[in-house]
Scaffold this motif. Structure first.
Motif, PDB file in Angstrom:
ATOM      1  N   GLN A 248       8.015   8.716 -13.716  1.00  0.00           N
ATOM      2  CA  GLN A 248       8.513   9.012 -12.375  1.00  0.00           C
ATOM      3  C   GLN A 248       8.026   8.015 -11.322  1.00  0.00           C
ATOM      4  O   GLN A 248       8.811   7.453 -10.598  1.00  0.00           O
ATOM      5  N   VAL A 249       6.734   7.830 -11.239  1.00  0.00           N
ATOM      6  CA  VAL A 249       6.178   6.934 -10.225  1.00  0.00           C
ATOM      7  C   VAL A 249       5.603   5.724 -10.940  1.00  0.00           C
ATOM      8  O   VAL A 249       4.880   5.884 -11.929  1.00  0.00           O
ATOM      9  N   PRO A 250       5.951   4.502 -10.500  1.00  0.00           N
ATOM     10  CA  PRO A 250       6.603   4.147  -9.243  1.00  0.00           C
ATOM     11  C   PRO A 250       8.091   3.807  -9.389  1.00  0.00           C
ATOM     12  O   PRO A 250       8.592   2.957  -8.642  1.00  0.00           O
ATOM     13  N   TYR A 251       8.800   4.433 -10.305  1.00  0.00           N
ATOM     14  CA  TYR A 251      10.170   4.004 -10.612  1.00  0.00           C
ATOM     15  C   TYR A 251      11.259   4.860  -9.980  1.00  0.00           C
ATOM     16  O   TYR A 251      12.432   4.672 -10.267  1.00  0.00           O
ATOM     17  N   THR A 252      10.907   5.818  -9.116  1.00  0.00           N
ATOM     18  CA  THR A 252      11.934   6.674  -8.514  1.00  0.00           C
ATOM     19  C   THR A 252      12.549   6.062  -7.261  1.00  0.00           C
ATOM     20  O   THR A 252      13.579   6.533  -6.793  1.00  0.00           O
ATOM     21  N   ALA A 253      11.916   5.053  -6.706  1.00  0.00           N
ATOM     22  CA  ALA A 253      12.424   4.410  -5.498  1.00  0.00           C
ATOM     23  C   ALA A 253      12.124   2.924  -5.563  1.00  0.00           C
ATOM     24  O   ALA A 253      11.353   2.478  -6.416  1.00  0.00           O
ATOM     25  N   ALA A 254      12.736   2.173  -4.661  1.00  0.00           N
ATOM     26  CA  ALA A 254      12.534   0.720  -4.665  1.00  0.00           C
ATOM     27  C   ALA A 254      12.724   0.167  -3.270  1.00  0.00           C
ATOM     28  O   ALA A 254      13.425   0.752  -2.430  1.00  0.00           O
ATOM     29  N   ARG A 255      12.092  -0.943  -3.013  1.00  0.00           N
ATOM     30  CA  ARG A 255      12.344  -1.736  -1.812  1.00  0.00           C
ATOM     31  C   ARG A 255      13.286  -2.856  -2.221  1.00  0.00           C
ATOM     32  O   ARG A 255      12.979  -3.637  -3.113  1.00  0.00           O
ATOM     33  N   LEU A 256      14.460  -2.914  -1.584  1.00  0.00           N
ATOM     34  CA  LEU A 256      15.473  -3.906  -1.939  1.00  0.00           C
ATOM     35  C   LEU A 256      15.944  -4.634  -0.687  1.00  0.00           C
ATOM     36  O   LEU A 256      15.958  -4.062   0.411  1.00  0.00           O
ATOM     37  N   SER A 257      16.361  -5.888  -0.845  1.00  0.00           N
ATOM     38  CA  SER A 257      16.832  -6.637   0.310  1.00  0.00           C
ATOM     39  C   SER A 257      17.618  -7.870  -0.129  1.00  0.00           C
ATOM     40  O   SER A 257      17.310  -8.479  -1.157  1.00  0.00           O
ATOM     41  N   PHE A 258      18.630  -8.203   0.669  1.00  0.00           N
ATOM     42  CA  PHE A 258      19.370  -9.456   0.470  1.00  0.00           C
ATOM     43  C   PHE A 258      18.683 -10.623   1.173  1.00  0.00           C
ATOM     44  O   PHE A 258      19.150 -11.759   1.087  1.00  0.00           O
ATOM     45  N   SER A 259      17.588 -10.341   1.879  1.00  0.00           N
ATOM     46  CA  SER A 259      16.791 -11.387   2.516  1.00  0.00           C
ATOM     47  C   SER A 259      15.330 -11.201   2.113  1.00  0.00           C
ATOM     48  O   SER A 259      14.947 -10.186   1.524  1.00  0.00           O
ATOM     49  N   ALA A 260      14.509 -12.169   2.453  1.00  0.00           N
ATOM     50  CA  ALA A 260      13.101 -12.131   2.049  1.00  0.00           C
ATOM     51  C   ALA A 260      12.363 -10.999   2.751  1.00  0.00           C
ATOM     52  O   ALA A 260      12.701 -10.602   3.874  1.00  0.00           O
ATOM     53  N   PHE A 261      11.346 -10.454   2.074  1.00  0.00           N
ATOM     54  CA  PHE A 261      10.456  -9.476   2.704  1.00  0.00           C
ATOM     55  C   PHE A 261       9.042  -9.707   2.193  1.00  0.00           C
ATOM     56  O   PHE A 261       8.838 -10.238   1.097  1.00  0.00           O
ATOM     57  N   THR A 262       8.051  -9.289   2.985  1.00  0.00           N
ATOM     58  CA  THR A 262       6.654  -9.633   2.715  1.00  0.00           C
ATOM     59  C   THR A 262       5.742  -8.423   2.837  1.00  0.00           C
ATOM     60  O   THR A 262       5.856  -7.652   3.799  1.00  0.00           O
ATOM     61  N   TYR A 263       4.842  -8.282   1.875  1.00  0.00           N
ATOM     62  CA  TYR A 263       3.749  -7.318   1.953  1.00  0.00           C
ATOM     63  C   TYR A 263       2.465  -8.071   2.282  1.00  0.00           C
ATOM     64  O   TYR A 263       2.252  -9.191   1.799  1.00  0.00           O
ATOM     65  N   ILE A 264       1.617  -7.449   3.083  1.00  0.00           N
ATOM     66  CA  ILE A 264       0.338  -8.054   3.459  1.00  0.00           C
ATOM     67  C   ILE A 264      -0.774  -7.071   3.084  1.00  0.00           C
ATOM     68  O   ILE A 264      -0.822  -5.948   3.589  1.00  0.00           O
ATOM     69  N   PHE A 265      -1.665  -7.513   2.205  1.00  0.00           N
ATOM     70  CA  PHE A 265      -2.722  -6.643   1.712  1.00  0.00           C
ATOM     71  C   PHE A 265      -4.079  -7.141   2.207  1.00  0.00           C
ATOM     72  O   PHE A 265      -4.513  -8.232   1.832  1.00  0.00           O
ATOM     73  N   PRO A 266      -4.759  -6.346   3.035  1.00  0.00           N
ATOM     74  CA  PRO A 266      -6.143  -6.686   3.367  1.00  0.00           C
ATOM     75  C   PRO A 266      -7.034  -6.267   2.199  1.00  0.00           C
ATOM     76  O   PRO A 266      -6.973  -5.136   1.728  1.00  0.00           O
ATOM     77  N   ALA A 267      -7.812  -7.165   1.706  1.00  0.00           N
ATOM     78  CA  ALA A 267      -8.653  -6.860   0.542  1.00  0.00           C
ATOM     79  C   ALA A 267      -9.949  -7.635   0.652  1.00  0.00           C
ATOM     80  O   ALA A 267     -10.078  -8.581   1.440  1.00  0.00           O
ATOM     81  N   THR A 268     -10.909  -7.248  -0.137  1.00  0.00           N
ATOM     82  CA  THR A 268     -12.199  -7.913  -0.117  1.00  0.00           C
ATOM     83  C   THR A 268     -12.121  -9.274  -0.797  1.00  0.00           C
ATOM     84  O   THR A 268     -11.177  -9.565  -1.541  1.00  0.00           O
ATOM     85  N   THR A 269     -13.134 -10.089  -0.552  1.00  0.00           N
ATOM     86  CA  THR A 269     -13.212 -11.397  -1.198  1.00  0.00           C
ATOM     87  C   THR A 269     -13.414 -11.230  -2.699  1.00  0.00           C
ATOM     88  O   THR A 269     -14.120 -10.329  -3.149  1.00  0.00           O
ATOM     89  N   GLY A 270     -12.779 -12.106  -3.476  1.00  0.00           N
ATOM     90  CA  GLY A 270     -13.004 -12.081  -4.918  1.00  0.00           C
ATOM     91  C   GLY A 270     -11.720 -12.118  -5.710  1.00  0.00           C
ATOM     92  O   GLY A 270     -10.624 -12.289  -5.173  1.00  0.00           O
ATOM     93  N   GLN A 271     -11.866 -11.942  -6.994  1.00  0.00           N
ATOM     94  CA  GLN A 271     -10.739 -12.065  -7.923  1.00  0.00           C
ATOM     95  C   GLN A 271     -10.045 -10.722  -8.097  1.00  0.00           C
ATOM     96  O   GLN A 271     -10.704  -9.682  -8.204  1.00  0.00           O
ATOM     97  N   LYS A 272      -8.692 -10.770  -8.107  1.00  0.00           N
ATOM     98  CA  LYS A 272      -7.887  -9.550  -8.111  1.00  0.00           C
ATOM     99  C   LYS A 272      -6.845  -9.577  -9.218  1.00  0.00           C
ATOM    100  O   LYS A 272      -6.312 -10.635  -9.579  1.00  0.00           O
ATOM    101  N   PHE A 273      -6.538  -8.386  -9.715  1.00  0.00           N
ATOM    102  CA  PHE A 273      -5.327  -8.190 -10.492  1.00  0.00           C
ATOM    103  C   PHE A 273      -4.188  -7.902  -9.515  1.00  0.00           C
ATOM    104  O   PHE A 273      -4.345  -7.094  -8.597  1.00  0.00           O
ATOM    105  N   VAL A 274      -3.053  -8.532  -9.732  1.00  0.00           N
ATOM    106  CA  VAL A 274      -1.824  -8.218  -8.998  1.00  0.00           C
ATOM    107  C   VAL A 274      -0.801  -7.785 -10.039  1.00  0.00           C
ATOM    108  O   VAL A 274      -0.382  -8.583 -10.877  1.00  0.00           O
ATOM    109  N   ARG A 275      -0.422  -6.506  -9.996  1.00  0.00           N
ATOM    110  CA  ARG A 275       0.516  -5.966 -10.980  1.00  0.00           C
ATOM    111  C   ARG A 275       1.799  -5.552 -10.278  1.00  0.00           C
ATOM    112  O   ARG A 275       1.770  -4.820  -9.273  1.00  0.00           O
ATOM    113  N   LEU A 276       2.913  -6.016 -10.827  1.00  0.00           N
ATOM    114  CA  LEU A 276       4.234  -5.742 -10.253  1.00  0.00           C
ATOM    115  C   LEU A 276       5.037  -4.901 -11.227  1.00  0.00           C
ATOM    116  O   LEU A 276       5.052  -5.165 -12.429  1.00  0.00           O
ATOM    117  N   TYR A 277       5.725  -3.893 -10.676  1.00  0.00           N
ATOM    118  CA  TYR A 277       6.517  -2.969 -11.480  1.00  0.00           C
ATOM    119  C   TYR A 277       7.974  -3.027 -11.028  1.00  0.00           C
ATOM    120  O   TYR A 277       8.265  -2.915  -9.825  1.00  0.00           O
TER     121      TYR A 277
END
Length: 493
Positions: free
Chosen positions: A100-129
């Protein structure tokens, strides 16, 4: 040397298996669940962001993790003009295989869109679904697979009835800061090629964030006829230098086929392409060591698909050489070996083949742990390792690496270049891992080899690119039923 069989150890030899093929995965999965309860996660991430894109409010999944909606979220600032054009429709056709989550909804666009994540310094996993569903106002194409996906032309079958493959118009790129994670990415072609029936797509990347830096993720349609979308985003802190090299020389490792060594610096991005529990079953993200990684079985990549499967679920593991969060304990309690038939082993190899994008360097991590009672000291099992048909180790001895103790997990890192020669560059090439028994009896007590786990990462090139080409389209096959006669040409729907 006498050999005493341990009742807690199952050692199987080709072509026979003590466990039946149906029972063994169930047995290992049951034990891994039990161990996951007995042993709490040794790592707690500082940043643990789960974004349910196209949704508002919070949603708690069965694993107890809470996903927050991106509508009115600080991670998706509406003051950015490009974000105001994006839409958040629910998926119209939900697969029975998709959670169910996170596949029940989506952010869609015919133009570019941007997410901005404030996070601590260091190495991160970035996982996209991503979930390849039919979304309102975001169409698909019916196309001839002999042409570029996105073209609309008529195809005739032998009985003059047309038949088509259907592809989404979702062709887009994803950037994380200066790194290109995906380019002209086709959800349709990717979903077709991965062999998974549920049409869900998962991608995991590693990036480093410097001090006072924000992580920007930008999704950009490839052209005016395409759209971009995402269903879920996960940002998770990893332990320092888990996959990145330490600044000193101790963090360097062999580059296969070269005299100099290799390191993965903080200005590099990685894409996880394979994470394998060798000889064992699937390990879910909640059974990991706190970093929510998924570990797949190795059967699909093993050639041929039979070998000895030693298991020792009761040995006390001693994390004296590596941290306990490096991999789940289950990885080090299961393995593949060749068995104890010396004559057979001298004429055979343990071989895995992994399709990867050409024109990139790869980091390969091999996990080892000796737990069989027959092995008691160094030189008992000495073997050769080949990666991409090149020698990685001429005398691999896990007992030596572990300090002459059983139950001590270790790993070895290698880098390998899969850059083809001019005129011999293909979309995909096989990265092989081959273990060969030492043929010389005087060098080893058992002419055998062992492996517990495999991780393979694509390394970004100097321009910061990780994106490879899309898979080729599947071969066109006639439908099992005769299509309607009024379907005379391909049209948008």
């Amino acid at each position: 040397m006498g050999k005493q069989r341990n009742s807690n150890l199952c050692n199987t030899f080709p072509p026979c298996f003590t466990f039946t093929p149906l029972y063994l995965p169930f047995f290992l999965h049951h034990l891994s669940n039990t161990l996951a309860i007995d042993f709490p996660s040794p790592y707690k991430p500082v940043d643990n962001i789960l974004l349910n894109c196209g949704s508002s409010g919070n949603s708690t999944t069965l694993d107890g993790r809470t996903w927050i909606g991106d509508v009115n979220s600080k991670c998706f600032p509406q003051e950015l003009s490009q974000n105001q054009d994006s839409l958040v429709p629910n998926s119209v056709k939900q697969s029975s295989f998709a959670s169910q989550v996170p596949y029940t909804a989506a952010r869609l666009s015919f133009s570019a869109f941007t997410y901005i994540f404030p996070a601590t310094t260091g190495q991160k996993f970035v996982r996209l679904y991503f979930y390849l569903a039919s979304y309102v106002n975001f169409h698909c194409f019916k196309v001839d697979v002999a042409k570029r996906a996105g073209q609309v032309i008529r195809v005739e079958s032998e009985n003059s009835d047309p038949f088509y493959h259907v592809y989404s118009k979702a062709f887009f790129s994803v950037k994380a800061g200066t790194f290109t994670l995906l380019r002209v990415f086709s959800a349709s072609l990717t979903a077709d090629a991965d062999g998974d029936p549920d049409d869900t797509i998962f991608r995991e990347f590693c990036v480093n964030m410097e001090e006072d830096e924000r992580l920007n993720l930008t999704f950009t349609p490839s052209d005016s006829n395409s759209f971009a979308f995402v269903n879920g985003i996960e940002i998770l802190s990893m332990t320092s230098y888990l996959y990145y090299s330490t600044p000193d020389d101790s963090g360097r490792f062999p580059l296969i086929g070269e005299q100099y060594t290799y390191s993965i610096g903080n200005r590099t991005a990685l894409e996880m392409v394979y994470r394998i529990n060798v000889g064992g079953s699937y390990i879910s993200s909640t059974e990991d060591t706190g970093m929510f990684r998924r570990w797949e079985p190795d059967v699909e990549y093993l050639i041929p698909r039979k070998s000895a499967l030693p298991v020792n679920m009761t040995i006390g593991l001693i994390f004296a050489k590596i941290p306990p969060y490096t991999a789940p304990q289950t990885v080090y309690r299961t393995a593949r070996t060749m068995g104890m038939d010396k004559a057979f082993n001298k004429n055979h190899n343990l071989t895995w083949e992994f399709p990867v994008d050409s024109e990139f360097n790869y980091a390969v991590r091999l996990h080892f742990c000796e737990f069989q009672p027959e092995l008691v000291d160094w030189h008992d099992r000495v073997f050769l390792i080949f990666i991409a048909n090149q020698t990685a180790e001429k005398a691999a001895d896990v007992m030596v690496w572990s300090g002459r103790r059983k139950g001590v997990p270790v790993y070895k890192d290698y880098a390998v270049s899969m850059v083809g020669k001019e005129g011999d560059r293909e979309k995909k090439t096989n990265l092989s891992i081959i273990l060969q028994a030492n043929p010389d009896d005087w060098k080893t007590t058992f002419n055998d080899a062992i492996l517990n786990g495999i991780e393979i990462f694509k390394i970004s090139n100097p321009s910061g690119n990780l994106a490879g080409p899309n898979p080729g389209p599947l071969p066109l096959t006639p439908p099992t039923a005769v299509p309607p006669k009024n379907l005379v040409e391909a049209k948008n729907y």
